[in-house]
Design an enzyme around this catalytic site. Structure first.
Site, PDB file in Angstrom:
ATOM      1  N   THR A 132       8.694  26.836  24.342  1.00  0.00           N
ATOM      2  CA  THR A 132       8.334  26.008  25.495  1.00  0.00           C
ATOM      3  C   THR A 132       8.551  24.524  25.217  1.00  0.00           C
ATOM      4  O   THR A 132       8.526  24.097  24.060  1.00  0.00           O
ATOM      5  CB  THR A 132       6.841  26.246  25.832  1.00  0.00           C
ATOM      6  OG1 THR A 132       6.442  25.303  26.815  1.00  0.00           O
ATOM      7  CG2 THR A 132       5.941  26.084  24.620  1.00  0.00           C
ATOM      8  N   ASP A 133       8.688  23.755  26.298  1.00  0.00           N
ATOM      9  CA  ASP A 133       8.783  22.295  26.136  1.00  0.00           C
ATOM     10  C   ASP A 133       7.422  21.677  25.790  1.00  0.00           C
ATOM     11  O   ASP A 133       7.348  20.520  25.365  1.00  0.00           O
ATOM     12  CB  ASP A 133       9.362  21.642  27.400  1.00  0.00           C
ATOM     13  CG  ASP A 133       8.548  21.889  28.677  1.00  0.00           C
ATOM     14  OD1 ASP A 133       7.524  22.604  28.613  1.00  0.00           O
ATOM     15  OD2 ASP A 133       8.942  21.373  29.737  1.00  0.00           O
ATOM     16  N   GLU A 134       6.333  22.472  25.966  1.00  0.00           N
ATOM     17  CA  GLU A 134       4.995  21.903  25.711  1.00  0.00           C
ATOM     18  C   GLU A 134       4.785  21.536  24.249  1.00  0.00           C
ATOM     19  O   GLU A 134       3.868  20.775  23.944  1.00  0.00           O
ATOM     20  CB  GLU A 134       3.901  22.907  26.121  1.00  0.00           C
ATOM     21  CG  GLU A 134       3.972  23.283  27.568  1.00  0.00           C
ATOM     22  CD  GLU A 134       2.609  23.661  28.156  1.00  0.00           C
ATOM     23  OE1 GLU A 134       2.610  24.301  29.186  1.00  0.00           O
ATOM     24  OE2 GLU A 134       1.575  23.299  27.587  1.00  0.00           O
ATOM     25  N   TYR A 158      -2.609  26.533  23.309  1.00  0.00           N
ATOM     26  CA  TYR A 158      -1.385  27.292  23.606  1.00  0.00           C
ATOM     27  C   TYR A 158      -0.167  26.612  22.978  1.00  0.00           C
ATOM     28  O   TYR A 158       0.620  27.249  22.255  1.00  0.00           O
ATOM     29  CB  TYR A 158      -1.189  27.425  25.124  1.00  0.00           C
ATOM     30  CG  TYR A 158       0.232  27.789  25.518  1.00  0.00           C
ATOM     31  CD1 TYR A 158       0.731  29.069  25.265  1.00  0.00           C
ATOM     32  CD2 TYR A 158       1.083  26.858  26.109  1.00  0.00           C
ATOM     33  CE1 TYR A 158       2.044  29.404  25.598  1.00  0.00           C
ATOM     34  CE2 TYR A 158       2.389  27.190  26.452  1.00  0.00           C
ATOM     35  CZ  TYR A 158       2.862  28.464  26.195  1.00  0.00           C
ATOM     36  OH  TYR A 158       4.157  28.795  26.523  1.00  0.00           O
ATOM     37  N   LYS A 162       2.383  27.925  19.995  1.00  0.00           N
ATOM     38  CA  LYS A 162       3.839  28.079  20.156  1.00  0.00           C
ATOM     39  C   LYS A 162       4.564  27.201  19.124  1.00  0.00           C
ATOM     40  O   LYS A 162       5.585  27.612  18.551  1.00  0.00           O
ATOM     41  CB  LYS A 162       4.276  27.695  21.580  1.00  0.00           C
ATOM     42  CG  LYS A 162       3.826  28.658  22.666  1.00  0.00           C
ATOM     43  CD  LYS A 162       4.405  30.063  22.541  1.00  0.00           C
ATOM     44  CE  LYS A 162       5.877  30.152  22.859  1.00  0.00           C
ATOM     45  NZ  LYS A 162       6.352  31.570  22.913  1.00  0.00           N
TER      46      LYS A 162
HETATM   47  P1  NAD Z   1       3.602  36.266  30.570  1.00  0.00           P
HETATM   48  O1  NAD Z   1       2.219  35.899  30.179  1.00  0.00           O
HETATM   49  O2  NAD Z   1       3.921  36.514  32.000  1.00  0.00           O
HETATM   50  O3  NAD Z   1       4.056  37.595  29.769  1.00  0.00           O
HETATM   51  C1  NAD Z   1       3.787  37.781  28.406  1.00  0.00           C
HETATM   52  C2  NAD Z   1       4.052  39.233  28.086  1.00  0.00           C
HETATM   53  O4  NAD Z   1       3.816  39.432  26.684  1.00  0.00           O
HETATM   54  C3  NAD Z   1       3.134  40.211  28.826  1.00  0.00           C
HETATM   55  O5  NAD Z   1       3.893  41.296  29.338  1.00  0.00           O
HETATM   56  C4  NAD Z   1       2.166  40.689  27.759  1.00  0.00           C
HETATM   57  O6  NAD Z   1       1.685  42.015  27.996  1.00  0.00           O
HETATM   58  C5  NAD Z   1       3.044  40.614  26.522  1.00  0.00           C
HETATM   59  N1  NAD Z   1       2.246  40.465  25.283  1.00  0.00           N
HETATM   60  C6  NAD Z   1       1.224  39.616  25.052  1.00  0.00           C
HETATM   61  N2  NAD Z   1       0.750  39.788  23.809  1.00  0.00           N
HETATM   62  C7  NAD Z   1       1.503  40.761  23.233  1.00  0.00           C
HETATM   63  C8  NAD Z   1       1.510  41.363  21.961  1.00  0.00           C
HETATM   64  N3  NAD Z   1       0.627  41.019  21.011  1.00  0.00           N
HETATM   65  N4  NAD Z   1       2.431  42.321  21.699  1.00  0.00           N
HETATM   66  C9  NAD Z   1       3.320  42.713  22.655  1.00  0.00           C
HETATM   67  N5  NAD Z   1       3.342  42.167  23.887  1.00  0.00           N
HETATM   68  C10 NAD Z   1       2.461  41.204  24.174  1.00  0.00           C
HETATM   69  O7  NAD Z   1       4.522  35.139  29.945  1.00  0.00           O
HETATM   70  P2  NAD Z   1       5.871  34.493  30.524  1.00  0.00           P
HETATM   71  O8  NAD Z   1       5.510  33.419  31.473  1.00  0.00           O
HETATM   72  O9  NAD Z   1       6.786  35.557  30.933  1.00  0.00           O
HETATM   73  O10 NAD Z   1       6.419  33.801  29.193  1.00  0.00           O
HETATM   74  C11 NAD Z   1       7.280  34.503  28.303  1.00  0.00           C
HETATM   75  C12 NAD Z   1       7.591  33.613  27.120  1.00  0.00           C
HETATM   76  O11 NAD Z   1       8.189  32.402  27.583  1.00  0.00           O
HETATM   77  C13 NAD Z   1       6.350  33.186  26.332  1.00  0.00           C
HETATM   78  O12 NAD Z   1       6.697  33.189  24.970  1.00  0.00           O
HETATM   79  C14 NAD Z   1       6.054  31.772  26.810  1.00  0.00           C
HETATM   80  O13 NAD Z   1       5.433  31.022  25.810  1.00  0.00           O
HETATM   81  C15 NAD Z   1       7.464  31.275  27.094  1.00  0.00           C
HETATM   82  N6  NAD Z   1       7.535  30.237  28.138  1.00  0.00           N
HETATM   83  C16 NAD Z   1       7.063  30.475  29.402  1.00  0.00           C
HETATM   84  C17 NAD Z   1       7.213  29.490  30.379  1.00  0.00           C
HETATM   85  C18 NAD Z   1       6.726  29.684  31.785  1.00  0.00           C
HETATM   86  O14 NAD Z   1       6.837  28.757  32.589  1.00  0.00           O
HETATM   87  N7  NAD Z   1       6.227  30.842  32.175  1.00  0.00           N
HETATM   88  C19 NAD Z   1       7.827  28.272  30.060  1.00  0.00           C
HETATM   89  C20 NAD Z   1       8.236  28.070  28.740  1.00  0.00           C
HETATM   90  C21 NAD Z   1       8.135  29.068  27.790  1.00  0.00           C
HETATM   91  O1  DAU Z   2       6.162  23.749  30.372  1.00  0.00           O
HETATM   92  C1  DAU Z   2       6.275  25.109  30.084  1.00  0.00           C
HETATM   93  C2  DAU Z   2       4.937  25.800  30.267  1.00  0.00           C
HETATM   94  O2  DAU Z   2       4.723  25.892  31.672  1.00  0.00           O
HETATM   95  C3  DAU Z   2       4.869  27.184  29.627  1.00  0.00           C
HETATM   96  O3  DAU Z   2       5.020  27.066  28.241  1.00  0.00           O
HETATM   97  C4  DAU Z   2       3.553  27.893  29.962  1.00  0.00           C
HETATM   98  O4  DAU Z   2       3.585  29.215  29.462  1.00  0.00           O
HETATM   99  C5  DAU Z   2       3.418  27.928  31.471  1.00  0.00           C
HETATM  100  O5  DAU Z   2       2.163  28.492  31.812  1.00  0.00           O
HETATM  101  C6  DAU Z   2       3.523  26.513  32.056  1.00  0.00           C
HETATM  102  O6  DAU Z   2       2.382  25.705  31.650  1.00  0.00           O
HETATM  103  P1  DAU Z   2       1.678  24.705  32.677  1.00  0.00           P
HETATM  104  O7  DAU Z   2       0.322  24.432  32.196  1.00  0.00           O
HETATM  105  O8  DAU Z   2       2.552  23.547  32.993  1.00  0.00           O
HETATM  106  O9  DAU Z   2       1.671  25.683  33.986  1.00  0.00           O
HETATM  107  P2  DAU Z   2       0.560  25.956  35.087  1.00  0.00           P
HETATM  108  O10 DAU Z   2       1.213  26.758  36.173  1.00  0.00           O
HETATM  109  O11 DAU Z   2      -0.709  26.468  34.501  1.00  0.00           O
HETATM  110  O12 DAU Z   2       0.270  24.495  35.667  1.00  0.00           O
HETATM  111  C7  DAU Z   2       1.310  23.680  36.203  1.00  0.00           C
HETATM  112  C8  DAU Z   2       0.691  22.347  36.563  1.00  0.00           C
HETATM  113  O13 DAU Z   2      -0.200  22.529  37.668  1.00  0.00           O
HETATM  114  C9  DAU Z   2      -0.146  21.730  35.455  1.00  0.00           C
HETATM  115  O14 DAU Z   2       0.002  20.315  35.489  1.00  0.00           O
HETATM  116  C10 DAU Z   2      -1.579  22.116  35.807  1.00  0.00           C
HETATM  117  C11 DAU Z   2      -1.547  22.155  37.327  1.00  0.00           C
HETATM  118  N1  DAU Z   2      -2.436  23.138  37.971  1.00  0.00           N
HETATM  119  C12 DAU Z   2      -2.416  24.433  37.532  1.00  0.00           C
HETATM  120  C13 DAU Z   2      -3.218  25.386  38.124  1.00  0.00           C
HETATM  121  C14 DAU Z   2      -3.201  26.818  37.630  1.00  0.00           C
HETATM  122  C15 DAU Z   2      -3.235  22.751  39.042  1.00  0.00           C
HETATM  123  O15 DAU Z   2      -3.226  21.570  39.458  1.00  0.00           O
HETATM  124  N2  DAU Z   2      -4.019  23.698  39.627  1.00  0.00           N
HETATM  125  C16 DAU Z   2      -4.072  24.993  39.211  1.00  0.00           C
HETATM  126  O16 DAU Z   2      -4.857  25.793  39.775  1.00  0.00           O
END
Ligand code: NAD
Ligand code: DAU
Length: 352
Positions: A132-134, A158, A162
């Site tokens: 992630t970019d975080e 989180y 990562k």
């Molecule tokens: P998600 O939470 O939707 O899915 C995660 C999946 O991993 C789920 O299916 C869960 O059951 C599985 N999982 C969790 N723990 C596990 C374990 N111990 N063993 C096997 N499976 C397990 O997540 P996502 O949003 O699809 O993100 C996928 C990847 O991308 C993550 O590594 C996350 O850090 C990264 N990422 C997500 C975002 C985003 O915006 N969603 C952005 C940047 C990076």
């Molecule tokens: O940047 C990549 C990341 O993006 C991933 O690594 C994470 O897995 C993914 O969950 C996401 O993280 P964020 O914290 O940015 O996503 P989230 O959807 O939780 O929140 C997006 C923005 O919106 C953040 O600034 C918090 C805000 N927010 C979120 C929720 C859930 C609100 O204002 N209200 C809300 O109810």
């Protein structure tokens, strides 16, 4: 054969579906099916001989070893993680366990498997780690976007977990020569995203006339990447990325949270012409502790080396996403279990 961890989650399932549609090689999905994992995301592959689903934990080294031995994958694409920042604030232990210890376990088993491969399989093998970019921390309004050499400065449990996993992946390449590549992407959105994250949460609350919770002043900025663009980028990195490198992946769509929420409201207003403007539902709530102000991604490296660019504009991607949720209310109902309702109630009642 490729092994995909976390393939029943949001990005993982989009990736598996995309891979099966675009590539010839089969997929083994390994997923623990936490609250975020849903086997229904892959239901369309039920009768497809090119997909095998295994329920299991990446921390279970014996299971991972057996899967590698049995299926002889030519790549591991590692999505499995605890992924929600707010949950990491409430309970960080799971994040350290899956994101750090789980990635370590997977790396150890991947190293054992890869070390004994004969050529050409050994040279072809890849371990692609999705991050992630975080991990780069928070930007000021006028700071340049994150590049691959931006120093790590994770601010949430989180992000720290990562970052820990990224460092382990880097070390396994540097020390043992394991053929790894890491991708660091921005906020994904699109079909199949669990409705705890901002975009699906706001779509569903708006549809049901519930408050749209905006943390703090709503001016935090995220870069939004359509999940289909992300899947294309990962396939390309897997096939052409340089070993030991990291690639940033972004959507070139920086938006404040308020912009995102208001745009969703406008799209839904257009579909429900007789209702009051949905933006009236916006409700400012207590901010997230340690809330990063801005993320932005410089995509120059992946563009120049691999010729990838995001194709989806935010406006069209968001319209498609809203439509997907409107068309899949059965999916929504299936993921809004007791656990989900409890999370929403506990988390948001504390923010009023
Ligand atoms: P998600 O939470 O939707 O899915 C995660 C999946 O991993 C789920 O299916 C869960 O059951 C599985 N999982 C969790 N723990 C596990 C374990 N111990 N063993 C096997 N499976 C397990 O997540 P996502 O949003 O699809 O993100 C996928 C990847 O991308 C993550 O590594 C996350 O850090 C990264 N990422 C997500 C975002 C985003 O915006 N969603 C952005 C940047 C990076
Ligand atoms: O940047 C990549 C990341 O993006 C991933 O690594 C994470 O897995 C993914 O969950 C996401 O993280 P964020 O914290 O940015 O996503 P989230 O959807 O939780 O929140 C997006 C923005 O919106 C953040 O600034 C918090 C805000 N927010 C979120 C929720 C859930 C609100 O204002 N209200 C809300 O109810």
């Amino acid at each position: 054969m490729i092994l995909v961890t976390g393939g029943a989650g949001f990005i993982g399932s989009n990736f598996v579906l995309d891979w099966i549609a675009a590539e010839a090689s089969p997929v083994v999905t390994l997923d623990k099916l936490t609250y975020a994992g849903n086997p229904g995301n892959l239901a369309s592959l039920k009768d497809d001989a090119r997909h095998i689903f295994v329920k299991g934990d990446i921390c279970d080294r014996a299971l991972v070893a057996r899967l590698l031995e049995h299926h002889q994958p030519e790549a591991i694409v590692h999505f499995a993680a605890e992924s929600h920042v707010d949950r990491s604030i409430h309970g960080p232990a799971e994040f350290v366990q899956t994101n750090v210890v789980g990635t370590f376990s997977l790396l150890e088993e991947a190293r054992a498997y890869w070390s004994q491969l004969a050529e050409p399989a050994k040279s072809r093998f890849r371990f692609l780690h999705v991050s992630t970019d975080e991990v780069y921390g928070s930007l000021g309004r006028d700071d340049p976007a994150f590049v691959e050499t931006t120093p790590y400065a994770p601010n949430s449990p989180y992000a720290a977990s990562k970052a820990g996993s990224d460092h382990l992946v880097r070390a396994y390449h540097h020390t043992y020569g394991l053929p790894t590549i890491t991708t660091n992407c921005s906020n994904n959105y699109g079909p199949l995203q669990f409705p705890e994250k901002l975009i699906p949460l706001v779509i569903l609350n708006a549809v049901h006339g519930k408050p749209l919770p905006v943390y703090g002043d709503g001016l935090n900025v995220r870069d939004w990447l359509y999940v289909g663009d992300h899947c294309t980028a990962i396939r390309l990195v897997l096939q052409q990325g340089r070993l030991g490198e990291t690639y940033n992946i972004g959507g070139n769509s920086e938006k404040t949270n308020l912009d995102v929420v208001r745009t969703i409201c406008t799209i839904i207003d257009g579909q429900r012409a007789n209702s009051a403007p949905h933006s009236k539902l916006i409700s400012y709530v207590k901010d997230r502790p340690g809330h990063d102000r801005r993320y932005a991604i410089d995509t120059a490296k992946i563009e120049s080396e691999l010729g990838w660019k995001p194709r989806e504009a935010f406006d069209t991607g968001l319209r498609k996403t809203v439509q997907w949720y409107f068309d899949h209310m059965d999916w929504v109902a299936s993921v809004q279990t007791g656990d989900y309702r409890k999370w929403i109630e506990t988390h948001y009642s504390a923010r009023q």
